[in-house]
Design a protein around this motif. Structure first.
Motif, PDB file in Angstrom:
ATOM      1  N   VAL A   1       0.844  -1.191   0.000  1.00  0.00           N
ATOM      2  CA  VAL A   1       0.000   0.000   0.000  1.00  0.00           C
ATOM      3  C   VAL A   1       0.882   1.244   0.000  1.00  0.00           C
ATOM      4  CG1 VAL A   1      -0.158   0.009   2.530  1.00  0.00           C
ATOM      5  CG2 VAL A   1      -1.946   1.117   1.191  1.00  0.00           C
ATOM      6  N   GLY A   2       0.397   2.313  -0.629  1.00  0.00           N
ATOM      7  CA  GLY A   2       1.153   3.557  -0.692  1.00  0.00           C
ATOM      8  C   GLY A   2       1.020   4.373   0.578  1.00  0.00           C
ATOM      9  N   ASP A   3       1.480   5.622   0.503  1.00  0.00           N
ATOM     10  CA  ASP A   3       1.509   6.494   1.679  1.00  0.00           C
ATOM     11  C   ASP A   3       0.216   7.275   1.883  1.00  0.00           C
ATOM     12  OD1 ASP A   3       4.158   5.802   2.379  1.00  0.00           O
ATOM     13  OD2 ASP A   3       4.942   7.187   0.868  1.00  0.00           O
ATOM     14  N   ASP A   4      -0.769   7.079   1.005  1.00  0.00           N
ATOM     15  CA  ASP A   4      -2.045   7.773   1.199  1.00  0.00           C
ATOM     16  C   ASP A   4      -2.638   7.374   2.546  1.00  0.00           C
ATOM     17  OD1 ASP A   4      -4.501   9.242  -0.051  1.00  0.00           O
ATOM     18  OD2 ASP A   4      -5.293   7.348   0.743  1.00  0.00           O
ATOM     19  N   PRO A   5      -2.960   8.342   3.409  1.00  0.00           N
ATOM     20  CA  PRO A   5      -3.406   8.004   4.772  1.00  0.00           C
ATOM     21  C   PRO A   5      -4.640   7.104   4.810  1.00  0.00           C
ATOM     22  CG  PRO A   5      -2.861  10.339   4.613  1.00  0.00           C
ATOM     23  CD  PRO A   5      -2.830   9.797   3.216  1.00  0.00           C
ATOM     24  N   ALA A   6      -5.632   7.377   3.964  1.00  0.00           N
ATOM     25  CA  ALA A   6      -6.851   6.577   3.985  1.00  0.00           C
ATOM     26  C   ALA A   6      -6.581   5.142   3.571  1.00  0.00           C
ATOM     27  CB  ALA A   6      -7.908   7.208   3.068  1.00  0.00           C
ATOM     28  N   GLU A   7      -5.759   4.964   2.528  1.00  0.00           N
ATOM     29  CA  GLU A   7      -5.438   3.613   2.060  1.00  0.00           C
ATOM     30  C   GLU A   7      -4.643   2.846   3.108  1.00  0.00           C
ATOM     31  OE1 GLU A   7      -6.414   2.118  -0.602  1.00  0.00           O
ATOM     32  OE2 GLU A   7      -7.314   3.749  -1.753  1.00  0.00           O
ATOM     33  N   LEU A   8      -3.663   3.507   3.717  1.00  0.00           N
ATOM     34  CA  LEU A   8      -2.825   2.834   4.706  1.00  0.00           C
ATOM     35  C   LEU A   8      -3.634   2.492   5.949  1.00  0.00           C
ATOM     36  CD1 LEU A   8      -0.173   1.771   5.727  1.00  0.00           C
ATOM     37  CD2 LEU A   8       0.518   4.107   6.306  1.00  0.00           C
ATOM     38  N   GLU A   9      -4.477   3.407   6.416  1.00  0.00           N
ATOM     39  CA  GLU A   9      -5.285   3.118   7.593  1.00  0.00           C
ATOM     40  C   GLU A   9      -6.232   1.947   7.335  1.00  0.00           C
ATOM     41  OE1 GLU A   9      -8.559   5.174  10.604  1.00  0.00           O
ATOM     42  OE2 GLU A   9      -7.439   6.450   9.197  1.00  0.00           O
ATOM     43  N   SER A  10      -6.807   1.893   6.138  1.00  0.00           N
ATOM     44  CA  SER A  10      -7.697   0.787   5.793  1.00  0.00           C
ATOM     45  C   SER A  10      -6.960  -0.545   5.828  1.00  0.00           C
ATOM     46  CB  SER A  10      -8.304   1.028   4.403  1.00  0.00           C
ATOM     47  OG  SER A  10      -9.085  -0.076   3.999  1.00  0.00           O
ATOM     48  N   ALA A  11      -5.736  -0.569   5.279  1.00  0.00           N
ATOM     49  CA  ALA A  11      -4.945  -1.801   5.279  1.00  0.00           C
ATOM     50  C   ALA A  11      -4.588  -2.226   6.704  1.00  0.00           C
ATOM     51  CB  ALA A  11      -3.685  -1.613   4.448  1.00  0.00           C
ATOM     52  N   LEU A  12      -4.295  -1.254   7.569  1.00  0.00           N
ATOM     53  CA  LEU A  12      -3.948  -1.567   8.953  1.00  0.00           C
ATOM     54  C   LEU A  12      -5.162  -2.081   9.717  1.00  0.00           C
ATOM     55  CD1 LEU A  12      -1.626   1.468   9.774  1.00  0.00           C
ATOM     56  CD2 LEU A  12      -0.942  -0.867   9.206  1.00  0.00           C
ATOM     57  N   ARG A  13      -6.321  -1.472   9.494  1.00  0.00           N
ATOM     58  CA  ARG A  13      -7.540  -1.950  10.163  1.00  0.00           C
ATOM     59  C   ARG A  13      -7.834  -3.402   9.778  1.00  0.00           C
ATOM     60  NH1 ARG A  13     -10.598   1.683  12.837  1.00  0.00           N
ATOM     61  NH2 ARG A  13     -10.168   3.899  12.450  1.00  0.00           N
ATOM     62  N   GLU A  14      -7.705  -3.686   8.503  1.00  0.00           N
ATOM     63  CA  GLU A  14      -7.944  -5.047   8.043  1.00  0.00           C
ATOM     64  C   GLU A  14      -6.914  -6.007   8.631  1.00  0.00           C
ATOM     65  OE1 GLU A  14      -8.505  -7.524   3.835  1.00  0.00           O
ATOM     66  OE2 GLU A  14      -7.958  -5.400   3.811  1.00  0.00           O
ATOM     67  N   GLY A  15      -5.656  -5.558   8.694  1.00  0.00           N
ATOM     68  CA  GLY A  15      -4.598  -6.404   9.231  1.00  0.00           C
ATOM     69  C   GLY A  15      -4.755  -6.706  10.702  1.00  0.00           C
ATOM     70  N   LEU A  16      -5.379  -5.792  11.446  1.00  0.00           N
ATOM     71  CA  LEU A  16      -5.564  -6.006  12.877  1.00  0.00           C
ATOM     72  C   LEU A  16      -6.561  -7.122  13.183  1.00  0.00           C
ATOM     73  CD1 LEU A  16      -5.501  -2.320  14.142  1.00  0.00           C
ATOM     74  CD2 LEU A  16      -3.868  -4.118  14.743  1.00  0.00           C
ATOM     75  N   ASP A  17      -7.291  -7.598  12.171  1.00  0.00           N
ATOM     76  CA  ASP A  17      -8.182  -8.734  12.375  1.00  0.00           C
ATOM     77  C   ASP A  17      -7.416 -10.046  12.488  1.00  0.00           C
ATOM     78  OD1 ASP A  17     -10.448  -7.148  12.311  1.00  0.00           O
ATOM     79  OD2 ASP A  17     -10.738  -7.391  10.150  1.00  0.00           O
TER      80      ASP A  17
ATOM     81  N   GLN B   1       0.267  -4.510  21.769  1.00  0.00           N
ATOM     82  CA  GLN B   1      -0.693  -5.552  22.094  1.00  0.00           C
ATOM     83  C   GLN B   1      -2.102  -4.983  21.972  1.00  0.00           C
ATOM     84  OE1 GLN B   1       0.228  -8.848  23.614  1.00  0.00           O
ATOM     85  NE2 GLN B   1      -1.870  -9.320  22.972  1.00  0.00           N
ATOM     86  N   ARG B   2      -2.975  -5.713  21.269  1.00  0.00           N
ATOM     87  CA  ARG B   2      -4.366  -5.258  21.116  1.00  0.00           C
ATOM     88  C   ARG B   2      -5.271  -6.459  21.334  1.00  0.00           C
ATOM     89  NH1 ARG B   2      -8.104  -5.163  16.872  1.00  0.00           N
ATOM     90  NH2 ARG B   2      -9.528  -3.377  16.873  1.00  0.00           N
ATOM     91  N   ASP B   3      -5.904  -6.505  22.547  1.00  0.00           N
ATOM     92  CA  ASP B   3      -6.709  -7.657  22.928  1.00  0.00           C
ATOM     93  C   ASP B   3      -5.861  -8.925  22.764  1.00  0.00           C
ATOM     94  OD1 ASP B   3      -8.871  -5.960  23.424  1.00  0.00           O
ATOM     95  OD2 ASP B   3      -9.519  -6.035  21.336  1.00  0.00           O
TER      96      ASP B   3
END
Length: 417
Positions: A44-60, A147-149
């Motif tokens: 993913v590139g440096d676009d904040p919305a794209e990166l945040e979306s990838a991180l949210r998905e990865g946290l699953d 650590q997240r849950d």
């Protein structure tokens, strides 16, 4: 059940194709051997919305590992967006700030630049998500573990060497060790083939009954070699033995290694074990063979050097290729390749030499000698070996295949004669 892993490689330079992601495959391979199950690698590139979306998905996933975006500039947003995706705040980690400042002041002094040029970036890099810990630094970028849950997120520097240096320290943390305890480490068996086709490996695997019963098999064409890995669970050893035996019965003549080793490193080791030195003479590859050899640390005790002889004049004057050979057979010929290897071996005083001459294209080919025609020759005290290839592909592919072919020819000369 093996802990699932999501890997995110961040950086607009990766999305644009300016650089290739090396971190994702490295992390996936490392975690797979430890009993984790890599689910996906996201670039993913440096676009904040794209990166945040990838991180949210990865946290699953049970484990999220993200590389890149930990620097001091405006587009380094990984820590900020990881905190937002995890639903936690940010804080200034004072011991980290002090460590980064100490290093940055030394850099500023060495570069004769004012400290104020670095101050803002130091504060930025010392910000951590609430609840996160930092694990050492390479350069000014720390490794961050959150650590997240029941899951864990790790943020690492983008430069590959920095990531490799910090990764073992991350794996030693209690947060990762707890996850590691949920996985079952699998044995990895490595088979490296050169000259075999993917279809031949697939057919041999099918004849052996295919994977399963505790064995997962991956087949990957890499650097014009075939890398076959068997990942073996505790109950799959006997099944893995059957698959391995069938592959070796069918394709043993193409096997060059049973370990994870680069072809250049293997050639250097084989020569070193025999007390032999090496020289190269290159035309169409333009020094790529020598480059691969000198990429290996410590190669200077084996590799003496090389001659890039692109023109006929250089072939004659520097390598001693005869004018008669060039006139009769041409620069791209078995005869010229042999004289190139013998010439560089003599002039550099090497025990072994290898040469490459060919037509890499896109122009310069003819009906008699088409683009992709390459001659290789290896010469040493154990004898001579020569090969002709008609490589398909573009200029980069032809040169890459010729480079690997030259290294493999030296290996065969040293081990098979």
């Amino acid at each position: 059940m093996a802990p699932r892993v999501a890997i995110v490689a961040s950086g607009s330079e990766l999305v644009r194709g300016d650089r290739h992601d090396r971190n994702g495959p490295f992390l996936a391979s490392s975690l797979l051997r430890l009993g984790f199950e890599p689910a996906r690698i996201t670039v993913v590139g440096d676009d904040p919305a794209e990166l945040e979306s990838a991180l949210r998905e990865g946290l699953d996933a049970d484990l999220l590992v993200v590389s890149g975006g930990l620097g001091p500039t405006h587009d380094d947003r990984t820590v900020e967006l990881l905190a937002r995706a995890a639903g936690v705040g940010l804080h200034l980690e004072e011991p980290l700030r002090e460590a980064i400042e100490e290093l940055s002041r030394r850099i500023a002094a060495r570069l004769n630049r004012p400290w104020r040029d670095f101050a803002e970036g130091v504060t930025k890099q010392a910000m951590l998500p609430d609840g996160a810990i930092w694990v050492g630094m390479v350069g000014t970028a720390p490794a961050v573990v959150l650590q997240r849950d029941s899951s864990v997120a790790v943020a690492l520097a983008g430069p590959h060497r920095e990531l490799q240096q910090l990764w073992p320290r991350v794996m030693e943390t209690r947060r990762l060790q707890r996850l590691l305890g949920r996985g079952a480490a699998r044995e990895r068996r490595v088979l490296r083939f050169y000259g075999a086709s993917e279809s031949a490996v697939a057919r041999s695997l099918a004849d052996a009954g295919g994977e399963g019963d505790g064995v997962e098999v991956t087949i990957c064409a890499r650097d014009f070699e075939l890398h076959v890995d068997l990942f073996v669970a505790a109950h799959g050893a006997a099944r893995a033995d059957e698959i391995e035996r069938r592959l070796l019965d069918d394709l043993g003549g193409f096997l060059f290694a049973r370990e994870e080793i680069d072809a250049a490193a293997l050639v250097l080791r084989l020569l070193r074990e025999r007390g032999l030195t090496l020289a190269t003479a290159e035309s169409c590859t333009g020094g790529l063979v020598g480059g691969r050899l000198t990429d290996v640390a410590g190669s200077s005790d084996v590799y003496l050097g090389g001659v890039v002889a692109y023109s006929d004049d250089v072939k004659r004057e520097q390598l001693g290729v005869s004018a008669e050979t060039l006139a009769t057979h041409g620069a791209v010929s078995r005869e010229t390749a042999a004289e190139m290897a013998q010439g560089v071996r003599e002039r550099l005083g090497a025990d072994v030499a290898v040469s490459v001459t060919g037509i890499a294209g896109p122009d310069g080919g003819s009906e008699e000698k088409p683009v992709g025609l390459v001659y290789l020759h290896a010469s040493g005290p154990m004898g001579e070996r020569s090969l002709r290839f008609d490589f398909p592909g573009d200029r980069e592919t032809i040169r890459g295949r010729a480079t690997v072919g030259a290294l493999q020819l030296v290996r065969r000369l040293v081990t098979e004669l």
